[in-house]
Design a protein around this motif. Structure first.
Motif, PDB file in Angstrom:
ATOM      1  N   GLN A  51      37.756   3.442 -29.207  1.00 49.93           N
ATOM      2  CA  GLN A  51      38.068   4.856 -28.904  1.00 49.93           C
ATOM      3  C   GLN A  51      38.081   5.726 -30.158  1.00 49.93           C
ATOM      4  O   GLN A  51      38.128   6.943 -30.066  1.00 49.93           O
ATOM      5  CB  GLN A  51      39.439   4.959 -28.228  1.00 49.93           C
ATOM      6  CG  GLN A  51      39.547   4.257 -26.885  1.00 49.93           C
ATOM      7  CD  GLN A  51      38.659   4.901 -25.842  1.00 49.93           C
ATOM      8  OE1 GLN A  51      37.638   4.330 -25.427  1.00 49.93           O
ATOM      9  NE2 GLN A  51      38.978   6.101 -25.438  1.00 49.93           N
ATOM     10  N   PHE A  52      38.098   5.059 -31.309  1.00 51.03           N
ATOM     11  CA  PHE A  52      38.295   5.740 -32.601  1.00 51.03           C
ATOM     12  C   PHE A  52      39.519   6.658 -32.543  1.00 51.03           C
ATOM     13  O   PHE A  52      39.532   7.815 -32.961  1.00 51.03           O
ATOM     14  CB  PHE A  52      37.057   6.526 -33.045  1.00 51.03           C
ATOM     15  CG  PHE A  52      37.048   6.780 -34.529  1.00 51.03           C
ATOM     16  CD1 PHE A  52      36.910   8.078 -35.024  1.00 51.03           C
ATOM     17  CD2 PHE A  52      37.193   5.741 -35.434  1.00 51.03           C
ATOM     18  CE1 PHE A  52      36.927   8.314 -36.395  1.00 51.03           C
ATOM     19  CE2 PHE A  52      37.181   5.972 -36.811  1.00 51.03           C
ATOM     20  CZ  PHE A  52      37.066   7.274 -37.279  1.00 51.03           C
ATOM     21  N   HIS A  53      40.575   6.087 -32.017  1.00 50.75           N
ATOM     22  CA  HIS A  53      41.858   6.789 -31.925  1.00 50.75           C
ATOM     23  C   HIS A  53      42.929   5.718 -32.085  1.00 50.75           C
ATOM     24  O   HIS A  53      43.011   4.797 -31.284  1.00 50.75           O
ATOM     25  CB  HIS A  53      42.002   7.504 -30.578  1.00 50.75           C
ATOM     26  CG  HIS A  53      43.085   8.530 -30.573  1.00 50.75           C
ATOM     27  ND1 HIS A  53      42.959   9.731 -31.231  1.00 50.75           N
ATOM     28  CD2 HIS A  53      44.327   8.513 -30.029  1.00 50.75           C
ATOM     29  CE1 HIS A  53      44.074  10.436 -31.073  1.00 50.75           C
ATOM     30  NE2 HIS A  53      44.916   9.724 -30.339  1.00 50.75           N
ATOM     31  N   HIS A  54      43.693   5.817 -33.173  1.00 53.38           N
ATOM     32  CA  HIS A  54      44.468   4.673 -33.641  1.00 53.38           C
ATOM     33  C   HIS A  54      45.970   4.890 -33.532  1.00 53.38           C
ATOM     34  O   HIS A  54      46.487   5.858 -34.095  1.00 53.38           O
ATOM     35  CB  HIS A  54      44.078   4.386 -35.093  1.00 53.38           C
ATOM     36  CG  HIS A  54      42.616   4.116 -35.262  1.00 53.38           C
ATOM     37  ND1 HIS A  54      41.681   5.135 -35.401  1.00 53.38           N
ATOM     38  CD2 HIS A  54      41.912   2.970 -35.242  1.00 53.38           C
ATOM     39  CE1 HIS A  54      40.472   4.603 -35.505  1.00 53.38           C
ATOM     40  NE2 HIS A  54      40.576   3.298 -35.404  1.00 53.38           N
ATOM     41  N   PRO A  55      46.649   3.983 -32.832  1.00 52.52           N
ATOM     42  CA  PRO A  55      48.115   4.070 -32.732  1.00 52.52           C
ATOM     43  C   PRO A  55      48.785   3.442 -33.934  1.00 52.52           C
ATOM     44  O   PRO A  55      48.194   2.667 -34.679  1.00 52.52           O
ATOM     45  CB  PRO A  55      48.431   3.260 -31.482  1.00 52.52           C
ATOM     46  CG  PRO A  55      47.352   2.228 -31.436  1.00 52.52           C
ATOM     47  CD  PRO A  55      46.120   2.886 -32.005  1.00 52.52           C
ATOM     48  N   LEU A  68      51.679   6.760 -30.311  1.00 52.78           N
ATOM     49  CA  LEU A  68      50.414   7.489 -30.328  1.00 52.78           C
ATOM     50  C   LEU A  68      50.640   8.974 -30.583  1.00 52.78           C
ATOM     51  O   LEU A  68      51.531   9.593 -30.010  1.00 52.78           O
ATOM     52  CB  LEU A  68      49.710   7.334 -28.969  1.00 52.78           C
ATOM     53  CG  LEU A  68      48.931   6.033 -28.750  1.00 52.78           C
ATOM     54  CD1 LEU A  68      48.771   5.756 -27.264  1.00 52.78           C
ATOM     55  CD2 LEU A  68      47.568   6.118 -29.436  1.00 52.78           C
ATOM     56  N   THR A  69      49.809   9.533 -31.446  1.00 59.07           N
ATOM     57  CA  THR A  69      49.742  10.974 -31.646  1.00 59.07           C
ATOM     58  C   THR A  69      48.352  11.293 -32.165  1.00 59.07           C
ATOM     59  O   THR A  69      47.644  10.395 -32.646  1.00 59.07           O
ATOM     60  CB  THR A  69      50.824  11.477 -32.633  1.00 59.07           C
ATOM     61  OG1 THR A  69      50.861  12.901 -32.617  1.00 59.07           O
ATOM     62  CG2 THR A  69      50.539  10.994 -34.042  1.00 59.07           C
ATOM     63  N   SER A  70      47.956  12.545 -32.051  1.00 64.02           N
ATOM     64  CA  SER A  70      46.649  12.961 -32.568  1.00 64.02           C
ATOM     65  C   SER A  70      46.880  13.644 -33.910  1.00 64.02           C
ATOM     66  O   SER A  70      47.272  14.819 -33.968  1.00 64.02           O
ATOM     67  CB  SER A  70      45.966  13.906 -31.575  1.00 64.02           C
ATOM     68  OG  SER A  70      45.657  13.209 -30.377  1.00 64.02           O
ATOM     69  N   HIS A  71      46.636  12.912 -34.980  1.00 62.41           N
ATOM     70  CA  HIS A  71      47.009  13.401 -36.321  1.00 62.41           C
ATOM     71  C   HIS A  71      46.284  14.701 -36.649  1.00 62.41           C
ATOM     72  O   HIS A  71      46.876  15.639 -37.154  1.00 62.41           O
ATOM     73  CB  HIS A  71      46.654  12.347 -37.368  1.00 62.41           C
ATOM     74  CG  HIS A  71      47.335  11.031 -37.142  1.00 62.41           C
ATOM     75  ND1 HIS A  71      48.695  10.873 -37.210  1.00 62.41           N
ATOM     76  CD2 HIS A  71      46.844   9.813 -36.788  1.00 62.41           C
ATOM     77  CE1 HIS A  71      49.015   9.627 -36.944  1.00 62.41           C
ATOM     78  NE2 HIS A  71      47.926   8.966 -36.691  1.00 62.41           N
ATOM     79  N   GLU A  72      44.954  14.715 -36.350  1.00 62.18           N
ATOM     80  CA  GLU A  72      44.177  15.896 -36.749  1.00 62.18           C
ATOM     81  C   GLU A  72      44.654  17.161 -36.031  1.00 62.18           C
ATOM     82  O   GLU A  72      44.631  18.239 -36.603  1.00 62.18           O
ATOM     83  CB  GLU A  72      42.696  15.644 -36.469  1.00 62.18           C
ATOM     84  CG  GLU A  72      42.102  14.587 -37.401  1.00 62.18           C
ATOM     85  CD  GLU A  72      40.674  14.258 -37.011  1.00 62.18           C
ATOM     86  OE1 GLU A  72      40.344  13.065 -36.974  1.00 62.18           O
ATOM     87  OE2 GLU A  72      39.904  15.187 -36.729  1.00 62.18           O
ATOM     88  N   GLU A  73      45.094  16.995 -34.775  1.00 62.91           N
ATOM     89  CA  GLU A  73      45.547  18.169 -34.019  1.00 62.91           C
ATOM     90  C   GLU A  73      47.030  18.447 -34.232  1.00 62.91           C
ATOM     91  O   GLU A  73      47.533  19.506 -33.894  1.00 62.91           O
ATOM     92  CB  GLU A  73      45.262  17.963 -32.514  1.00 62.91           C
ATOM     93  CG  GLU A  73      43.774  17.933 -32.177  1.00 62.91           C
ATOM     94  CD  GLU A  73      43.152  16.563 -32.360  1.00 62.91           C
ATOM     95  OE1 GLU A  73      43.833  15.637 -32.832  1.00 62.91           O
ATOM     96  OE2 GLU A  73      41.955  16.427 -32.034  1.00 62.91           O
ATOM     97  N   GLY A  74      47.733  17.439 -34.733  1.00 62.59           N
ATOM     98  CA  GLY A  74      49.163  17.647 -35.017  1.00 62.59           C
ATOM     99  C   GLY A  74      50.036  17.608 -33.792  1.00 62.59           C
ATOM    100  O   GLY A  74      51.060  18.292 -33.701  1.00 62.59           O
TER     101      GLY A  74
HETATM  102  C1  LIG Z   1      39.676  11.124 -40.160  1.00 62.63           C
HETATM  103  C2  LIG Z   1      40.487  10.833 -38.910  1.00 62.63           C
HETATM  104  O1  LIG Z   1      41.549   9.991 -39.213  1.00 62.63           O
HETATM  105  C3  LIG Z   1      39.565  10.180 -37.834  1.00 62.63           C
HETATM  106  O2  LIG Z   1      38.646  11.112 -37.425  1.00 62.63           O
HETATM  107  C4  LIG Z   1      40.302   9.725 -36.570  1.00 62.63           C
HETATM  108  C5  LIG Z   1      40.686   8.275 -36.660  1.00 62.63           C
HETATM  109  N1  LIG Z   1      41.720   7.880 -35.770  1.00 62.63           N
HETATM  110  C6  LIG Z   1      42.660   8.752 -35.361  1.00 62.63           C
HETATM  111  N2  LIG Z   1      43.737   8.330 -34.710  1.00 62.63           N
HETATM  112  C7  LIG Z   1      44.714   9.186 -34.339  1.00 62.63           C
HETATM  113  N3  LIG Z   1      45.803   8.696 -33.683  1.00 62.63           N
HETATM  114  N4  LIG Z   1      44.624  10.486 -34.620  1.00 62.63           N
HETATM  115  C8  LIG Z   1      43.583  11.038 -35.260  1.00 62.63           C
HETATM  116  O3  LIG Z   1      43.555  12.256 -35.499  1.00 62.63           O
HETATM  117  C9  LIG Z   1      42.511  10.151 -35.653  1.00 62.63           C
HETATM  118  N5  LIG Z   1      41.422  10.595 -36.279  1.00 62.63           N
END
Ligand SMILES: C[C@H](O)[C@H](O)[C@H]1CNC2=NC(N)=NC(=O)C2=N1
Length: 93
Positions: A51-55, A68-74
């Protein structure tokens, strides 16, 4: 980038067993022993890579805490909800 969810959207979409804590959604899974938790963490990691989305995964004796949170979106987005649903499906609860 996904849009931040509103409080109402988060409440409506949060899968059973998951809680909201500020900008994160959280669940603790219990296991019969330590290594089952470690193995499940590996599976969660593979889902996260797909998913390229990391907990954040905290491995304790016989339990995992997954945050879980979306780091880029805050904050919390559909990406977090989808990850929670995929993890639930993997767990099979
Ligand atoms: C550079 C940035 O970390 C990547 O684009 C991806 C990787 N995995 C991620 N995982 C999560 N949880 N939030 C992110 O914003 C995110 N961004």
């Amino acid at each position: 980038m996904a849009d931040l969810l509103s409080d109402d959207e988060i409440e409506a979409e949060l899968p059973d067993g998951w809680d909201r804590e500020g900008d994160e959604i959280v669940r603790i899974y219990e296991f019969d022993d330590y290594l089952r938790g470690v193995n499940f963490a590996q599976m969660v990691g593979e889902i996260a890579e797909a998913q390229f989305h990391h907990p954040e995964i905290i491995i304790r004796y016989a339990e995992l805490e997954i945050r879980l949170t979306s780091h880029e979106e805050g904050g919390i987005t559909e990406d977090d909800i989808e990850m929670a649903e995929l993890i639930e499906a993997e767990r099979g609860d």
